[in-house]
Design a protein around this motif. Structure first.
Motif, mmCIF file in Angstrom:
data_model
loop_
_atom_site.group_PDB
_atom_site.id
_atom_site.type_symbol
_atom_site.label_atom_id
_atom_site.label_comp_id
_atom_site.label_asym_id
_atom_site.label_seq_id
_atom_site.Cartn_x
_atom_site.Cartn_y
_atom_site.Cartn_z
ATOM 1 N N LYS A 120 26.501 42.511 36.454
ATOM 2 C CA LYS A 120 26.457 41.327 36.580
ATOM 3 C C LYS A 120 26.229 41.261 38.470
ATOM 4 C CE LYS A 120 29.612 39.246 33.288
ATOM 5 N NZ LYS A 120 30.882 38.707 32.844
ATOM 6 N N ILE A 121 25.310 40.432 38.733
ATOM 7 C CA ILE A 121 25.089 40.094 40.142
ATOM 8 C C ILE A 121 25.663 38.812 40.630
ATOM 9 C CG2 ILE A 121 23.387 40.327 41.828
ATOM 10 C CD1 ILE A 121 23.356 42.620 40.285
ATOM 11 N N ARG A 122 26.516 38.962 41.606
ATOM 12 C CA ARG A 122 27.037 37.868 42.318
ATOM 13 C C ARG A 122 26.547 37.815 43.874
ATOM 14 N NH1 ARG A 122 31.559 35.784 39.323
ATOM 15 N NH2 ARG A 122 31.290 33.929 40.818
ATOM 16 N N SER A 123 25.554 36.882 44.209
ATOM 17 C CA SER A 123 25.038 36.939 45.686
ATOM 18 C C SER A 123 25.677 35.697 46.349
ATOM 19 C CB SER A 123 23.679 36.924 45.312
ATOM 20 O OG SER A 123 23.027 36.722 46.733
ATOM 21 N N TYR A 124 26.130 36.320 47.598
ATOM 22 C CA TYR A 124 26.721 34.991 48.644
ATOM 23 C C TYR A 124 25.895 35.205 50.070
ATOM 24 C CZ TYR A 124 30.498 34.383 45.224
ATOM 25 O OH TYR A 124 31.462 34.240 44.175
ATOM 26 N N PRO A 125 24.559 35.080 50.083
ATOM 27 C CA PRO A 125 24.055 35.530 51.169
ATOM 28 C C PRO A 125 24.458 35.039 52.412
ATOM 29 C CG PRO A 125 22.824 33.962 49.797
ATOM 30 C CD PRO A 125 23.916 34.153 48.948
ATOM 31 N N ASP A 126 25.123 34.024 52.454
ATOM 32 C CA ASP A 126 25.684 33.257 53.879
ATOM 33 C C ASP A 126 27.264 33.467 54.140
ATOM 34 O OD1 ASP A 126 22.875 32.506 54.352
ATOM 35 O OD2 ASP A 126 23.138 30.601 53.150
ATOM 36 N N ALA A 127 27.836 34.294 53.171
ATOM 37 C CA ALA A 127 29.211 34.208 52.951
ATOM 38 C C ALA A 127 29.604 35.618 53.617
ATOM 39 C CB ALA A 127 29.819 34.153 51.729
ATOM 40 N N VAL A 128 31.101 35.683 53.974
ATOM 41 C CA VAL A 128 31.555 36.840 54.324
ATOM 42 C C VAL A 128 32.534 37.419 53.293
ATOM 43 C CG1 VAL A 128 33.251 37.964 56.041
ATOM 44 C CG2 VAL A 128 31.492 36.194 56.777
ATOM 45 N N ILE A 129 32.879 38.711 53.103
ATOM 46 C CA ILE A 129 33.736 39.091 51.971
ATOM 47 C C ILE A 129 34.687 40.088 52.919
ATOM 48 C CG2 ILE A 129 33.937 40.996 50.220
ATOM 49 C CD1 ILE A 129 31.521 40.099 49.220
ATOM 50 N N VAL A 130 35.807 39.591 52.616
ATOM 51 C CA VAL A 130 37.084 40.588 53.101
ATOM 52 C C VAL A 130 37.983 41.062 52.186
ATOM 53 C CG1 VAL A 130 37.228 39.303 55.431
ATOM 54 C CG2 VAL A 130 38.432 38.653 53.470
ATOM 55 N N PRO A 131 38.982 42.044 52.607
ATOM 56 C CA PRO A 131 39.957 42.542 51.542
ATOM 57 C C PRO A 131 40.985 41.338 51.039
ATOM 58 C CG PRO A 131 39.426 44.136 53.270
ATOM 59 C CD PRO A 131 38.882 42.921 53.598
ATOM 60 N N GLY A 132 41.353 41.616 49.881
ATOM 61 C CA GLY A 132 42.555 40.513 49.368
ATOM 62 C C GLY A 132 43.513 40.617 50.606
ATOM 63 N N TYR A 133 44.278 39.378 50.964
ATOM 64 C CA TYR A 133 45.408 39.382 51.927
ATOM 65 C C TYR A 133 46.536 39.898 51.229
ATOM 66 C CZ TYR A 133 42.136 36.341 54.177
ATOM 67 O OH TYR A 133 40.921 35.722 55.030
ATOM 68 N N VAL A 134 47.455 40.421 52.181
ATOM 69 C CA VAL A 134 48.761 40.894 51.677
ATOM 70 C C VAL A 134 49.713 40.233 52.410
ATOM 71 C CG1 VAL A 134 50.376 42.806 51.601
ATOM 72 C CG2 VAL A 134 47.764 43.246 51.382
ATOM 73 N N ASP A 135 50.744 39.648 51.713
ATOM 74 C CA ASP A 135 51.880 39.018 52.070
ATOM 75 C C ASP A 135 53.110 39.853 51.983
ATOM 76 O OD1 ASP A 135 54.290 37.234 52.678
ATOM 77 O OD2 ASP A 135 53.300 35.524 51.898
ATOM 78 N N LEU A 136 53.760 40.242 53.030
ATOM 79 C CA LEU A 136 54.669 41.335 53.303
ATOM 80 C C LEU A 136 56.105 40.760 52.798
ATOM 81 C CD1 LEU A 136 53.551 43.401 56.195
ATOM 82 C CD2 LEU A 136 53.428 44.100 53.641
ATOM 83 N N GLY A 137 56.205 39.373 52.421
ATOM 84 C CA GLY A 137 57.669 38.827 52.059
ATOM 85 C C GLY A 137 57.188 37.421 51.528
ATOM 86 N N ALA A 138 57.131 37.329 50.297
ATOM 87 C CA ALA A 138 57.005 35.949 49.784
ATOM 88 C C ALA A 138 58.073 35.560 48.938
ATOM 89 C CB ALA A 138 55.694 36.078 48.846
ATOM 90 N N ALA A 139 58.226 34.257 48.663
ATOM 91 C CA ALA A 139 59.420 33.657 47.967
ATOM 92 C C ALA A 139 58.831 33.180 46.771
ATOM 93 C CB ALA A 139 60.136 32.696 48.774
ATOM 94 N N LEU A 140 58.330 33.833 45.763
ATOM 95 C CA LEU A 140 57.773 33.352 44.438
ATOM 96 C C LEU A 140 58.832 33.510 43.550
ATOM 97 C CD1 LEU A 140 54.430 34.784 44.638
ATOM 98 C CD2 LEU A 140 55.005 32.174 44.924
ATOM 99 N N SER A 141 58.890 33.009 42.318
ATOM 100 C CA SER A 141 59.948 32.963 41.288
ATOM 101 C C SER A 141 60.796 34.304 41.314
ATOM 102 C CB SER A 141 59.354 32.613 39.907
ATOM 103 O OG SER A 141 58.977 31.228 40.049
ATOM 104 N N ALA A 142 60.048 35.449 41.524
ATOM 105 C CA ALA A 142 60.908 36.487 41.094
ATOM 106 C C ALA A 142 61.800 36.881 42.345
ATOM 107 C CB ALA A 142 60.152 37.854 41.340
ATOM 108 N N SER A 143 61.895 35.892 43.432
ATOM 109 C CA SER A 143 62.488 36.270 44.479
ATOM 110 C C SER A 143 63.522 34.866 44.990
ATOM 111 C CB SER A 143 62.034 36.799 45.927
ATOM 112 O OG SER A 143 60.906 35.640 46.108
ATOM 113 N N GLY A 144 63.172 33.812 44.125
ATOM 114 C CA GLY A 144 64.062 32.846 44.605
ATOM 115 C C GLY A 144 63.766 32.270 46.007
#
Length: 844
Positions: A476-500
């Motif tokens: 499959k080809i996905r083309s974004y000729p004018d866009a920028v690709i970066v690695p997925g961001y990392v949140d070193l301390g979130a408060a989603l359901s697993a953490s209250g």
């Protein structure tokens, strides 16, 4: 497979008759029909059918033909395969997929059945991805008569439905590989004496070709004489039963002499012969003077067929000059077809099953038609093995075993897209092996490189190539000729359901024993049910760290925020908190760390001691064996050895070290003190920062990531001389003494590695936007992006597979409409583990 009841068969026939007359076919009441529509279907009998359908009920084909004239049951489950081609499932005439008898001691074991060594539970995705659905499994390869082969399917609902023939043929190997049987040692029953001496080993038949034939002739003769009777010999009973039933005997014979002797055996004992791997066809022609036109049947050989070995794909051969004139396997195939002798193709090794379609396609090099080459890997091997009433062709009443190809059979760029057994999909190329090539104007890899007009190759869930990559067929080809690709961001301390709200599902328990599989599983379940996950990844966050509890110490788990959130590791760090009452919290943490260090030391000492003990055990066993052999040589008994010892001679007692008591709540500290994970220590005030440095770095010397450190705005020199990192946030602009400080910029200037945390649930989505303001206030875009990606991962470990886009890492990425942290830049798409989890419509 349980056969269809007669009334069901009659109903199907009636349905077809009615539909042919223009009547509407009735709805199947007992089973749901499946209809597969394809551009072309090669049934294995006659010309291919264009714009065709295959109708399947209960794993059997009930109709196959042109779409316009084939009756389709009402409410059938429809599978539109588009422009793809359907062929019968591939049938392999011989494999070594059974583990029964490859290297047993005995040269003659006809009683062994290969199916007893075939693992029906073993994963067979490699062969299935090559379109192989049915195989013959051989009972062995390196003995004169290793046993009886079986025919099985590589998928299906049960062992019964997958077993086509338990005893398909008896194998005899005249080729050179069988001529190394070991000598047999048979100890006598009971004590050894003058009347019952210890006999020497005796050789087996088959060490020479002449010896093999000399041994087989009386064996076959005796088996014919025993027809209809049995005795106590399992070898003779098995051989007699097989020959009496006129069972197939497949003889592996390569050279002219081996082939001649195989034919002689077959004629002498009226064997139903299948010849395997003949390579010198001059002898074949001599056995059949009319070989070039038709089979000479006057000489009495019941030749059921020939199995030819294909060449290993992509591998060069290096024959001697004398062998360069040898006939190729496809030249042999052409002669066999002209002589009316059925043949089948087998791969050179089981590793080639994944490319078996290509192996068969090579046989077109001497003029074989597409249909002939296809028959050699479907119909003809099925017929040769006596299972052509079930597999090998696509016709009414046959098992619904078929392969979906991206192109015509043997097309240069053709691939197996799907494989079906009994009408059920057992392999899907797009689901298992999906390949995507993503192109963009700019690509930030996360390890310091910025590539222009670059591509990213993603296969499955991982990155396979970065930069200038070639697009594999059907990717499959996905083309974004004018866009920028970066690695997925990392949140070193979130408060989603697993953490209250404060990092723990219990809202503040001090229990640190929640680390491990149970917490990981519970956390994944809680995250799956949390709508904040889908919201969080809209901002480009793909990985979050979540503590297992909200107490003064806990474990940190890392989660991917895909559609099914998964745990990356059950433990990536430990979290500690120094509260405002340092006089109480510091001694409490010191006691906790001392207990953890003591626990780790006890295990470390045990691991060293147990290795040394086991080495001493090996030495003692070797010395004991040498002593035993010495006593045997000199005729000394155990009692004599005991009496010869000095009275005061005592053996030193060496006890096995005792394993320390396992304590779940202290297990994380073994990783902490081994340097495998860091300690995240929350310390915002200057005195807390100093206490954390003294306790965790000076006193206990563990890897440390300081969390918060707001007072660095007033005392930027606090970290001088310390090898520590910082987790900044959620507020990055710190006000102290009426002065506003850009904390990440300060850390960058001080050369302190840092990452970011949100301490939020749905607010995780805005983490990059908060960092954007720090960039607006002076933090460099590079330092900011590193803190959200590569550096954040390295704070935890150098071995984690997220944080950067390099081959082998997880395919976690964010597609941006423009440069990172520009005010006008938006998130266009997010990929996690190779799956698109968020996309803005009409932006591609």
């Amino acid at each position: 497979m349980i056969p269809l009841p007669w009334i069901h068969v009659f109903a199907v026939v009636l349905l077809l008759v009615c539909s042919a007359g223009g009547a509407e076919p009735p709805t199947a009441a007992t089973s749901t029909a499946k209809v597969f529509m394809a551009k072309r279907v090669w049934t294995g009998r006659g010309d291919p059918i264009d714009d065709a359908v295959v109708v399947v009920v209960d794993g059997k084909i009930i109709a196959v033909g042109p779409r316009a004239s084939t009756a389709i049951p009402t409410n059938a489950e429809t599978h539109d395969l588009g422009d793809q081609t359907v062929i019968p499932g591939l049938v392999v005439a011989q494999t070594s997929l059974a583990d029964t008898n490859a290297d047993v001691e005995r040269a003659l074991t006809p009683q062994v059945t290969a199916i007893d060594g075939f693992d029906f539970h073993k994963e067979r995705s490699s062969a299935l991805s090559g379109g192989v659905t049915t195989v013959q499994v051989s009972a062995g390869t390196n003995r004169l008569m290793p046993g009886q082969g079986s025919v099985v399917k590589l998928g299906g609902s049960s062992r019964a439905t997958r077993t086509l023939r338990e005893r398909e043929s008896l194998r005899v190997v005249l080729a050179k590989g069988s001529r190394t049987p070991p000598s047999i040692f048979e100890p006598p029953i009971g004590a050894v004496s003058v009347d019952r001496p210890l006999l020497p080993t005796r050789p087996q038949i088959g060490k020479t070709l002449g010896g093999a034939i000399s041994g087989l002739r009386p064996l076959f003769r005796a088996a014919h004489g025993m027809a209809g009777s049995t005795n106590g010999d399992p070898v003779m009973n098995a051989l007699t039963a097989h020959l009496t039933a006129n069972g197939v005997v497949r003889i592996t014979a390569n050279t002219s002499r081996e082939i001649r002797l195989a034919f002689n055996l077959a004629r002498e004992f009226d064997l139903n012969l299948v010849l395997v791997d003949p390579s010198e066809f001059d002898e074949f022609r001599e056995q059949h003077p009319q070989f070039g036109t038709k089979l000479d049947t006057k000489r009495g050989t019941k030749l059921g067929g020939v199995i030819l070995e294909g060449l290993t794909p992509g591998q060069l051969s290096n024959p001697s000059p004398e062998d360069t004139e040898a006939q190729s396997p496809w030249e042999s195939a052409r002669e066999l077809i002209d002589a009316g002798i059925p043949f089948a193709v087998r791969p050179a090794s089981d590793a080639d099953l994944v490319d078996f379609l290509f192996v068969g396609g090579q046989f077109r090099q001497d003029g074989l038609s597409v249909q002939e080459a296809l028959n050699a890997i479907t119909l003809w091997p099925a017929r040769l093995m006596g299972v052509d009433d079930r597999v090998g062709t696509l016709a009414v009443g046959m098992d619904a075993d078929f392969v979906v190809l991206s192109d015509e059979p043997f097309a240069t760029q053709g691939h197996v897209m799907e494989t079906y057994i009994d009408g059920e999909k057992v392999y899907d190329r797009l689901a298992v092996d999906e390949t995507t090539v993503i192109t963009a104007g700019t690509l930030y890899t996360g390890d310091g490189r910025v590539l222009e007009n670059a591509s990213l190759l993603v296969k499955g869930g991982t990155v396979r190539g970065v930069g200038s990559v070639s697009a594999p067929p059907n990717s499959k080809i996905r083309s974004y000729p004018d866009a920028v690709i970066v690695p997925g961001y990392v949140d070193l301390g979130a408060a989603l359901s697993a953490s209250g709200s404060e990092g723990g599902p219990d809202g503040g328990s001090d229990d640190t024993s929640g680390e491990g599989d149970s917490s990981a599983t519970l956390g994944a379940e809680l995250l799956t049910a949390d709508p904040a996950v889908a919201i969080a990844r809209q901002g480009g966050v793909t990985t979050v760290l979540i503590p297992t509890s909200g107490g003064a110490s806990s474990s940190l788990l890392a989660f991917k925020l895909g559609d099914g959130p998964r745990v990356i590791s059950d433990l990536v760090a430990m979290r500690f908190r120094l509260d405002e009452n340092l006089a109480a919290s510091v001694p409490a943490l010191r006691r906790t760390l001392e207990e953890g260090r003591s626990y780790n030391e006890s295990w470390r000492r045990y691991e060293v001691d147990i290795v040394a003990y086991r080495e001493r055990e090996k030495i003692r066993k070797r010395e004991g064996e040498r002593e035993r052999l010495r006593r045997e040589r000199v005729g000394e008994s155990d009692e004599d050895a005991a009496e010869s010892k000095e009275p005061d001679e005592e053996e030193e007692k060496d006890e096995e070290p005792e394993e320390p008591r396992w304590r779940e709540n202290l297990e994380p500290y073994r990783k902490l003190f081994a340097g495998k994970i860091p300690a995240f220590v929350e310390a915002r005030r200057s005195d807390a920062i100093e206490a954390a440095l003294e306790l965790f770095r000076d006193e206990f010397n563990v890897r440390t990531v300081l969390v918060g450190v707001d007072d660095l705005a007033r005392f930027p020199d606090l970290l001088h001389g310390y090898d520590v990192s910082v987790c900044a946030g959620p507020s990055l602009m710190v006000t102290r003494d009426n002065r506003r400080t850009n904390l990440p910029q300060l850390l960058a200037n001080e050369r302190v590695p840092f990452g970011f945390q949100s301490r939020a649930s749905t607010g995780v989505r805005d983490l990059a936007r908060v960092v954007q303001f720090a960039v607006h206030r002076g933090l460099s875009s590079k330092d900011a992006l590193d803190g959200l990606t590569g550096t954040a991962a390295k704070l935890l470990s150098d071995d984690l597979s997220f944080g950067s886009l390099r081959p082998g890492n997880d395919a976690d990425l964010v597609v941006l409409s423009g440069p990172p942290f520009e005010l006008s830049t938006r998130v266009l798409a997010v990929m996690i583990d190779g799956k698109w989890v968020h996309e803005v419509e009409n932006e591609r």
